[in-house]
Scaffold this motif. Structure first.
Motif, short mmCIF file in Angstrom:
data_model
loop_
_atom_site.label_atom_id
_atom_site.label_comp_id
_atom_site.label_asym_id
_atom_site.label_seq_id
_atom_site.Cartn_x
_atom_site.Cartn_y
_atom_site.Cartn_z
N LYS A 70 0.83 -1.21 0.00
CA LYS A 70 0.00 0.00 0.00
C LYS A 70 0.87 1.26 0.00
O LYS A 70 1.60 1.51 0.97
CB LYS A 70 -0.89 -0.02 1.24
CG LYS A 70 -1.99 1.04 1.27
CD LYS A 70 -2.84 0.88 2.53
CE LYS A 70 -4.13 1.65 2.41
NZ LYS A 70 -5.08 1.00 1.47
N TYR A 117 -5.93 4.59 -6.58
CA TYR A 117 -6.45 5.01 -5.28
C TYR A 117 -7.81 4.35 -5.07
O TYR A 117 -8.80 4.76 -5.67
CB TYR A 117 -6.57 6.53 -5.22
CG TYR A 117 -5.26 7.25 -5.24
CD1 TYR A 117 -4.57 7.54 -4.06
CD2 TYR A 117 -4.67 7.65 -6.45
CE1 TYR A 117 -3.35 8.20 -4.07
CE2 TYR A 117 -3.44 8.30 -6.47
CZ TYR A 117 -2.78 8.58 -5.28
OH TYR A 117 -1.58 9.23 -5.30
N ASP A 118 -7.84 3.28 -4.26
CA ASP A 118 -9.11 2.58 -4.01
C ASP A 118 -9.09 1.96 -2.62
O ASP A 118 -8.15 2.18 -1.85
CB ASP A 118 -9.37 1.51 -5.09
CG ASP A 118 -8.24 0.50 -5.22
OD1 ASP A 118 -7.72 0.06 -4.17
OD2 ASP A 118 -7.87 0.14 -6.35
N ASP A 119 -10.12 1.19 -2.29
CA ASP A 119 -10.26 0.64 -0.93
C ASP A 119 -9.64 -0.74 -0.76
O ASP A 119 -9.82 -1.38 0.27
CB ASP A 119 -11.76 0.57 -0.55
CG ASP A 119 -12.39 1.95 -0.48
OD1 ASP A 119 -11.65 2.90 -0.15
OD2 ASP A 119 -13.58 2.08 -0.78
N SER A 120 -8.92 -1.22 -1.77
CA SER A 120 -8.32 -2.56 -1.67
C SER A 120 -7.14 -2.54 -0.70
O SER A 120 -6.68 -1.48 -0.26
CB SER A 120 -7.85 -3.03 -3.05
OG SER A 120 -6.77 -2.21 -3.49
N GLY A 123 -4.63 -0.50 -2.14
CA GLY A 123 -5.11 0.78 -2.68
C GLY A 123 -4.32 1.95 -2.13
O GLY A 123 -4.06 2.03 -0.92
N LEU A 125 -3.23 5.71 -0.89
CA LEU A 125 -3.86 6.78 -0.11
C LEU A 125 -3.17 8.09 -0.46
O LEU A 125 -1.95 8.14 -0.60
CB LEU A 125 -3.67 6.55 1.40
CG LEU A 125 -4.47 5.46 2.09
CD1 LEU A 125 -4.00 5.32 3.54
CD2 LEU A 125 -5.96 5.78 2.05
N TYR A 192 -1.69 4.81 10.35
CA TYR A 192 -1.87 3.86 9.24
C TYR A 192 -0.93 2.65 9.32
O TYR A 192 -0.88 1.86 8.38
CB TYR A 192 -1.66 4.58 7.90
CG TYR A 192 -2.62 5.73 7.70
CD1 TYR A 192 -3.91 5.51 7.22
CD2 TYR A 192 -2.23 7.03 8.01
CE1 TYR A 192 -4.80 6.57 7.05
CE2 TYR A 192 -3.11 8.10 7.85
CZ TYR A 192 -4.39 7.86 7.38
OH TYR A 192 -5.28 8.91 7.23
#
Length: 417
Positions: A70, A117-120, A123, A125, A192
């Motif tokens: 990520k 940029y996604d929620d996987s 993904g 940030l 994070y």
């Protein structure tokens, strides 16, 4: 040092030439093998676009995501208000909040081309350090964070030392920068679980500060990794050209000019740049780099196409190559050259050729344009241009004019229809 990596990401970094240094090769490699990890690179918002000098680190984030991890792109909405003094001879001009926000908006366009940029789990940030830096209480920050920093040690970092050794002023504002960047790493680790900060080798001192701070405050093991500071084979800093910075935003530098920058790579740099700036297999990069004579031009075109496709898309790369063929091989004009469109009012009774050379971006000043003409470096519609007093009127612009600076830089001038 010979280290044989186990993780995909470290293997890519070492095989393709991205790695200058790492705080703990084995520890980072083991962490990357244990599952998806989070890493960040910070970008201060000092201009409306990123430039080619940033591309190495952007490619590193892209590989990090492709290897299942990520990436965080940290926008320096807070740190830009201070300015990074690393290896600079003077203080950066201070920007206000509106200018910083406008710059961040311009920079975001580029990251969207390289990262998902996604929620996987992998993904990307996009964060802004103003979120936590703007809210800091000065006294609390000094007591909780400042006490962990030794001024003696801060003065020993090469980025600061080089400035002081030359007796160039370093303001207290700038001196705070490394503390704020270290705090970013601590904050990202807390929020994070960020395990890794990456950056150019000029950021080594700032990265190590963040690792030390996070160990002291949170007792967490985190890592730093740096890329080499790239220079071209002729000793120039990567990304600088005679015409200025090679911007990544298409509205600040056309896809054709971007393509042309890579097409003009020197023979000695082709193999290295293919490995760093494209995703072609290493074996293919080596094969292309081994081409000799005029065949190396095919490797340069492949490099230009691959890099331009990543940033601007395949159609833009194809159009740029077609324009280059038209301009160089057939002596034509091409559809995709940078174009200056004049209104009838601007043209008036005529406009000087020197002014046109400056306005098309082929020279930075009238003095430089006149020197270009005097040294036989300027051409008008492919014919040598020797008269710096030449005036261009409406009749001369009945069809678009092609201006050239040297053999490789061209622009069109046309009259608004």
């Amino acid at each position: 040092m010979t280290y044989h990596p186990k993780s995909d990401f470290m293997h890519v970094m070492m095989e393709r030439g991205f790695l200058a240094d790492c705080t703990d090769y084995q520890g980072l490699d083991d962490a990357l093998m244990s599952g998806p990890q989070t890493a960040y690179i910070g970008y201060d918002a000092t201009a409306k676009s990123l430039h080619v000098g940033h591309l190495l680190n952007i490619m590193m984030l892209r590989w990090y995501q492709k290897c299942g991890h990520k990436p965080i792109t940290l926008m320096g909405g807070g740190t830009t208000k201070v300015g990074d003094p690393s290896f600079r001879s003077d203080e950066r001009p201070l920007l206000d909040g509106a200018a910083i926000d406008a710059n961040i908006a311009g920079m975001k366009k580029v990251f969207d081309r390289y990262l998902a940029y996604d929620d996987s789990a992998a993904g990307a940030l996009m964060l802004n350090n103003a979120e936590w830096l703007d809210a800091l209480n000065y006294l609390d920050f000094l007591r909780d964070i400042g006490r962990h920093f030794s001024v003696n040690r801060m003065l020993s970092f090469e980025s600061v030392k080089s400035r002081l050794d030359r007796e160039q002023s370093l303001s207290f504002l700038e001196f705070n920068y490394m503390i704020l960047q270290a705090y970013d790493f601590l904050e990202l680790n807390r929020r994070y679980g960020c395990l890794l900060q990456m950056g150019g080798s000029d950021q080594w001192g700032n990265i190590v500060n963040g690792i030390d701070l996070t160990r002291r405050v949170a007792d967490h093991e985190i890592f730093g990794l740096t890329t080499p500071l790239l220079t071209t084979s002729d000793g120039r800093k990567m990304g600088k050209s005679a015409g200025g910075a090679i911007w990544l935003n298409g509205d600040m530098l056309s896809p054709y000019e971007f393509w042309q920058f890579w097409r003009n790579t020197t023979d000695a740099d082709v193999g290295r740049f293919l490995k760093l700036y494209t995703e072609l297999p290493v074996e293919e990069c080596d094969r292309l780099a081994a081409l000799e004579g005029s065949e190396i031009n095919a490797a340069k075109i492949r490099l230009a196409n691959e890099v331009t496709t990543l940033l601007h898309g395949a159609e833009a790369a194809q159009a740029a190559e077609a324009t280059a063929r038209e301009v160089f091989e057939k002596g034509g004009v091409g559809d995709d050259l940078p174009t200056l469109t004049l209104t009838a009012e601007e043209l008036g009774d005529g406009i000087s050729i020197v002014q046109l050379i400056v306005r098309t971006g082929l020279a930075k000043s009238g003095k430089e344009a006149k020197r270009l003409i005097a040294e036989n470096g300027a051409r008008l519609d492919d014919a040598p241009l020797s008269d710096s007093g030449l005036m261009i009127d409406a009749a001369a612009l009945a069809a678009p004019l092609k201006l050239s600076a040297g053999k490789k830089r061209h622009a069109l001038v046309q009259l608004q229809g």
